[in-house]
Design a protein around this motif. Structure first.
Motif, mmCIF file in Angstrom:
data_model
loop_
_atom_site.group_PDB
_atom_site.id
_atom_site.type_symbol
_atom_site.label_atom_id
_atom_site.label_comp_id
_atom_site.label_asym_id
_atom_site.label_seq_id
_atom_site.Cartn_x
_atom_site.Cartn_y
_atom_site.Cartn_z
ATOM 1 N N ALA A 57 0.835 -1.204 0.000
ATOM 2 C CA ALA A 57 0.000 0.000 0.000
ATOM 3 C C ALA A 57 0.867 1.249 0.000
ATOM 4 O O ALA A 57 0.592 2.222 -0.727
ATOM 5 N N TYR A 58 1.940 1.248 0.795
ATOM 6 C CA TYR A 58 2.873 2.378 0.834
ATOM 7 C C TYR A 58 3.508 2.585 -0.545
ATOM 8 O O TYR A 58 3.524 3.706 -1.073
ATOM 9 N N ASP A 59 4.016 1.518 -1.135
ATOM 10 C CA ASP A 59 4.646 1.611 -2.456
ATOM 11 C C ASP A 59 3.660 2.116 -3.507
ATOM 12 O O ASP A 59 4.034 2.897 -4.393
ATOM 13 N N ASN A 60 2.403 1.691 -3.410
ATOM 14 C CA ASN A 60 1.378 2.140 -4.340
ATOM 15 C C ASN A 60 1.154 3.649 -4.209
ATOM 16 O O ASN A 60 1.084 4.361 -5.223
ATOM 17 N N GLU A 61 1.056 4.144 -2.987
ATOM 18 C CA GLU A 61 0.866 5.584 -2.786
ATOM 19 C C GLU A 61 2.065 6.379 -3.303
ATOM 20 O O GLU A 61 1.900 7.434 -3.920
ATOM 21 N N MET A 62 3.275 5.863 -3.058
ATOM 22 C CA MET A 62 4.470 6.558 -3.553
ATOM 23 C C MET A 62 4.491 6.566 -5.082
ATOM 24 O O MET A 62 4.845 7.577 -5.697
ATOM 25 N N ALA A 63 4.104 5.457 -5.710
ATOM 26 C CA ALA A 63 4.069 5.393 -7.176
ATOM 27 C C ALA A 63 3.028 6.358 -7.734
ATOM 28 O O ALA A 63 3.271 7.042 -8.741
ATOM 29 N N GLN A 64 1.873 6.426 -7.081
ATOM 30 C CA GLN A 64 0.839 7.365 -7.529
ATOM 31 C C GLN A 64 1.312 8.810 -7.373
ATOM 32 O O GLN A 64 1.003 9.667 -8.205
ATOM 33 N N ALA A 65 2.051 9.070 -6.303
ATOM 34 C CA ALA A 65 2.602 10.411 -6.099
ATOM 35 C C ALA A 65 3.568 10.761 -7.223
ATOM 36 O O ALA A 65 3.529 11.884 -7.761
ATOM 37 N N ARG A 66 4.429 9.818 -7.590
ATOM 38 C CA ARG A 66 5.392 10.078 -8.672
ATOM 39 C C ARG A 66 4.673 10.325 -9.998
ATOM 40 O O ARG A 66 5.047 11.221 -10.757
ATOM 41 N N ARG A 67 3.635 9.527 -10.276
ATOM 42 C CA ARG A 67 2.883 9.716 -11.522
ATOM 43 C C ARG A 67 2.194 11.085 -11.544
ATOM 44 O O ARG A 67 2.211 11.776 -12.563
ATOM 45 N N ALA A 68 1.577 11.453 -10.443
ATOM 46 C CA ALA A 68 0.897 12.750 -10.379
ATOM 47 C C ALA A 68 1.898 13.891 -10.524
ATOM 48 O O ALA A 68 1.634 14.868 -11.233
#
Length: 113
Positions: free
Chosen positions: A10-21
């Motif tokens: 879940a943490y990695d997913n949020e970080m990946a979404q942050a990078r994409r945004a």
């Protein structure tokens, strides 16, 4: 404290979404995902510090002196206090007190139980 596998995912997913945004130029969405990552990772020194470092970068890109100053204070705390005490649910941005516990979003609670 080591993140459990489902918490790490879940943490990695949020970080990946942050990078994409961030890459798309949506700094508000990026910061929102970093706040969620912060909640998930704040008991792990590396994850906690990483979230704050990325918040610092967003603060820089926004040219936000308050966020920059806030993150420069929070990064050393993340490096030294994550294993001792954290304000549970705190989103980590400079817009909230660094020591204030906050409600955990309902969708993140299963990862922290």
């Amino acid at each position: 404290m080591k993140l459990r596998p489902h918490q790490r995912a879940a943490y990695d997913n949020e970080m990946a979404q942050a990078r994409r945004a961030e890459a798309a130029g949506d700094l508000d969405a990026a910061f929102s995902h970093l706040e969620r990552a912060h909640i998930l990772g704040q008991r792990n020194t590396r994850a906690h510090t990483r979230a704050h470092l990325h918040m610092l970068r967003i603060g820089w890109r926004r040219r936000d002196p308050r966020e920059l100053a806030g993150q420069l204070l929070r990064i050393p705390a993340a490096l030294t206090k994550s294993l001792i005490w954290v304000p549970v649910g705190n989103t980590g941005g400079a817009n909230v007190s660094a020591i204030k516990p906050m409600p955990i979003p309902a969708d993140l609670k299963p990862y922290l139980d």
